[in-house]
Enzyme design. Structure first.
Site, mmCIF file in Angstrom:
data_model
loop_
_atom_site.group_PDB
_atom_site.id
_atom_site.type_symbol
_atom_site.label_atom_id
_atom_site.label_comp_id
_atom_site.label_asym_id
_atom_site.label_seq_id
_atom_site.Cartn_x
_atom_site.Cartn_y
_atom_site.Cartn_z
ATOM 1 N N TYR A 116 -24.108 -30.885 35.232
ATOM 2 C CA TYR A 116 -25.187 -31.673 35.823
ATOM 3 C C TYR A 116 -24.828 -33.203 36.569
ATOM 4 C CZ TYR A 116 -27.920 -27.750 34.030
ATOM 5 O OH TYR A 116 -28.158 -26.393 33.390
ATOM 6 N N THR A 117 -24.063 -33.842 36.038
ATOM 7 C CA THR A 117 -23.728 -35.037 36.363
ATOM 8 C C THR A 117 -22.531 -35.412 37.243
ATOM 9 O OG1 THR A 117 -23.004 -35.841 34.325
ATOM 10 C CG2 THR A 117 -25.340 -35.939 34.537
#
Length: 769
Positions: A116-117
């Site tokens: 997600y990052t």
């Protein structure tokens, strides 16, 4: 296959493992301040993924995958954790990775999963990586030999001190706090100017650690000098606070915490303060709110007329608002073998000197590389210069040639050119044959020759190279200005935490039952009316101020001390004494005394006072031993484990603890189960300076045991005993008087003593002076 000792093989393999952990995982290098996993992350982000500061963000999973697959054959979680740390501005003083997404928080929130990052390099990271392509550092094969990786990165600033490091290896650890970039560079510049500068003089530039979360560092110049000279020590760090006055006159002022210690989760501090409020340990504190955004703002509601300094003194002592920062400047230092670095604990001077030596070598190797590139370009331009004066002839030779190889051979022979020059001429584009292009070539050639001369001069002069190192360090400082966040505070005159400051002084009574229940009551007129459990009796009752100490003496030779305030008030049975202290199996209380000066005179110690001074108490054991000991060591509250006042023989226990002076008429009256009794002057008992067994008070035969003891202040005082047939007898002190170690008088022959009847406990009173 070969035979070997299991012990030898285990030792060899463990040493290999230990060396691997030390050099390849846990400790940073003094040159670039990075651990291997951090170095590989930065290198892969630039070299393999091209994630420079001006690039687009890439998924963190892509970074982790590249690092793990090509350079760091360990778990993806450890690589991602290391990358997250490089991006957290509350962990790193100068973050090297720019994170996009949830990278955790100062509250202790975990970062989002790597899928997600996103991440890329920060500009400051380029100051560590930018010189990689100029042969400035040594390289080695990666773990599977398919590619190369740098042994160390050519950092342009001392990252080891700027960002610090934490790590635990085998048999050693490192704990390097972060520092201010500008201060560390100033210290490097000062060390270049004066190489033999002392640590004390360096501390005029490096004020001390500078944590990203701010705070106050309480340390004197001497303490800082000791830490930075030895490379190890402990420094006290605590959060900052301020008072905000209310908007209206009726409101109470608010105490606002504006910074917290490094490495402490903000929510942990808030929860700890909330626990203090709920347990009512700090009456002046009413509520706590966390109003933090990017800045720390923890608001404490105080009662009116409360002293905020006293409140903070309590919180500094009982919450993580104040911590000790351990400093251990252990890192890897290079050896003659570029592939091997050895762990060493360095002082500030050694750490900065090691970096500067590395920086000087890096600048030298960079200059040699640039000079080589310059000479190669000059060589090509000189070839152009030769042929531009005979372009027509060059063209004729090329047109009459059978191919490139033939043309090259003829040109080399005609104009005395090298292979590199001929290749460059043959690859020349046609527009470069214009008349003005020769002027461009000649101008570039002049510039390159001048630059080569400058580089040669730089390589010949050590002074010029050090000046270049100095100037480049100052360039980094100017490019990344940053003010100090942590304040250095020396000795300050402020109140220290005293528990009694938060205890309302009022008189109270404490009642202890024989079964070990204790309670605090405001008044007691008749102990016979106090509420007890069935079959229980009052063992002792004392009075004193809620700020005074109260001592409980156990049958196993321990003394437990707390303040009267710590005993919970109750109109019922009270609480088991085990709630206050940590008792052993079979341990019970045999006596309780108040240290209120009105109840028991324990004067404040003088300058030359010892712990074996009056007032004394007498301890008597079931095995017939007795001794005197000073109450002075027990005047202050103890831990839950208590303090020892006696060391007992196996199977023995303390029967009584009697407060006593040393008057000649004071006597200890004892009775044993076989019907014997004796009165011994207190002055004959041994006075112990520490926990001990004492000496024989009353000699008892095998199978005989003491039943109890009382203190007689006058000759007519008695010890009351009851026989096994229910007969009660009063034995006067003057009738049974004897000497220490005697067997005493046999009071009954056919009967046995069943017990010593305790004297009735009277309601305590306090004398008003």
């Amino acid at each position: 296959m070969h035979d070997t000792s299991l012990a030898d093989e285990a030792q060899r393999r463990y040493l290999n493992y230990a060396l691997s952990v030390i050099t390849s995982r846990a400790l940073p290098d003094v040159r670039d301040g990075l651990k291997p996993v951090q170095r590989r992350i930065l290198y892969a982000m630039l070299h393999d993924l091209r994630l420079a500061p001006d690039a687009k963000f890439r998924k963190s999973a892509a970074v982790v995958g590249d690092v793990m697959g090509k350079y760091h054959p360990h778990g993806d979680a450890s690589i991602y954790d290391a990358m997250v740390r490089l991006a957290q501005d509350f962990v790193m003083r100068a973050p090297l990775v720019s994170g996009h997404g949830n990278f955790g928080s100062i509250d202790g929130d975990a970062p989002a999963a790597m899928r997600y990052t996103e991440a890329k390099l920060r500009p400051l990271a380029m100051e560590i990586l930018s010189e990689l392509g100029q042969r400035t550092v040594d390289w080695r094969p990666n773990y599977d030999g398919t590619r190369s990786e740098p042994i160390v990165l050519p950092s342009r600033f001392p990252n080891l001190l700027v960002n610090g490091a934490q790590g635990i290896a085998v048999g050693m650890a490192t704990s390097i706090p972060p520092h201010n970039l500008g201060e560390v560079i100033d210290a490097c510049v000062a060390l270049i100017d004066t190489p033999d500068l002392s640590n004390l003089r360096l501390l005029t530039h490096v004020k001390g650690p500078d944590f990203p979360t701010g705070g106050q560092l309480h340390a004197t110049k001497k303490e800082l000098e000791a830490v930075y000279t030895t490379g190890q020590g402990s420094l006290k760090l605590r959060g900052e606070w301020q008072i905000e006055e209310p908007d209206d006159k009726r409101g109470a002022p608010q105490l606002v915490i504006t910074s917290i210690p490094y490495g402490i989760e903000r929510k942990a501090i808030v929860e700890k303060i909330a626990d203090v409020i709920l347990s009512k340990k700090l009456p002046a504190l009413m509520d706590v709110r966390d109003e933090s955004t990017e800045e720390v703002r923890i608001v404490l509601e105080l009662k009116r007329a409360s002293d905020p300094q006293l409140v903070m003194a309590y919180l500094y002592k009982h919450t993580p608002l104040a911590i000790n920062i351990q400093v251990n400047l252990t890192c890897l230092v290079p050896t003659d073998n570029p592939d091997v670095a050895t762990p060493r604990r360095l002082g500030l001077h050694e750490a900065l000197s090691s970096f500067l030596e590395f920086r000087n070598v890096t600048v030298t190797r960079r200059t040699e590389f640039q000079l080589g590139e310059m000479r190669q370009r000059i060589h090509i331009l000189e070839g152009f210069e030769k042929v531009f004066d005979a372009l027509d002839e060059v063209i004729k030779i090329i047109r009459r040639s059978e191919g490139k190889a033939d043309a090259a051979e003829k040109l080399m022979k005609r104009f005395e050119l090298s292979d590199e020059q001929v290749d460059a001429i043959l690859e020349l584009r046609l527009y470069r044959l214009a008349r003005l292009e020769i002027l461009v070539v000649q101008r570039e050639l002049a510039e390159k020759r001048a630059e080569a001369t400058r580089l040669e001069s730089l390589l010949k002069s050590d002074t010029q190279r050090w000046k270049l190192v100095r100037d480049e360090l100052l360039e980094v400082k100017r490019a990344y200005p940053d003010r100090r966040r942590t304040k250095i505070v020396g000795a300050v005159d402020e109140p220290e935490y005293q528990e009694e400051d938060f205890i309302i002084a009022e008189d109270a009574n404490v009642i202890l039952s024989a079964q070990g229940w204790v309670k605090r009551v405001r008044e007691v007129k008749d102990l016979s009316t106090t509420r007890l459990r069935d079959g229980d009796t009052v063992l002792a009752a004392v009075a004193g101020s809620t700020r005074a100490s109260i001592a409980f003496f156990s049958n196993l030779g321990s003394c437990y001390v707390c303040r009267i305030h710590d005993v919970q008030p109750s109109s019922g049975y009270g609480d088991p004494v085990q709630k206050l202290f940590k008792l052993g199996d079979g341990e019970r209380m045999v006596a309780m005394y108040s240290f209120d000066p009105r109840a028991l005179d324990v004067p404040a110690p003088s300058e030359d006072a010892t712990e074996s001074e009056p007032p004394f108490a007498v301890a008597v054991t079931r095995g017939g031993l007795g001794f005197r000991f000073s109450l002075r060591p027990h005047r202050d509250p103890s831990t839950r484990a208590g303090r020892r006042f006696a060391r007992l023989n196996d199977g023995d226990e303390v029967l009584a603890v009697l407060p006593s002076g040393v008057r000649d008429e004071d006597m200890v009256l004892c009775a044993s189960s076989e019907g014997y009794a004796i009165g011994v002057p207190v002055s004959e008992l041994t006075a112990l300076s520490g926990p001990g067994k004492g000496s024989i008070l009353m000699k008892v035969e095998e199978g005989d045991r003491l039943l109890g003891a009382v203190l007689a202040l006058e000759h007519k005082d008695v010890i009351t005993v009851e026989t096994d047939k229910g007969k009660v007898m009063d034995l006067r002190a003057d009738k049974i008087a004897g000497s220490r170690g005697g067997k005493g008088q046999q009071i009954v022959k056919r009967d046995r003593f069943a017990r010593v009847v305790p004297s009735p406990v009277v309601a305590p009173t306090l004398e008003v002076s």
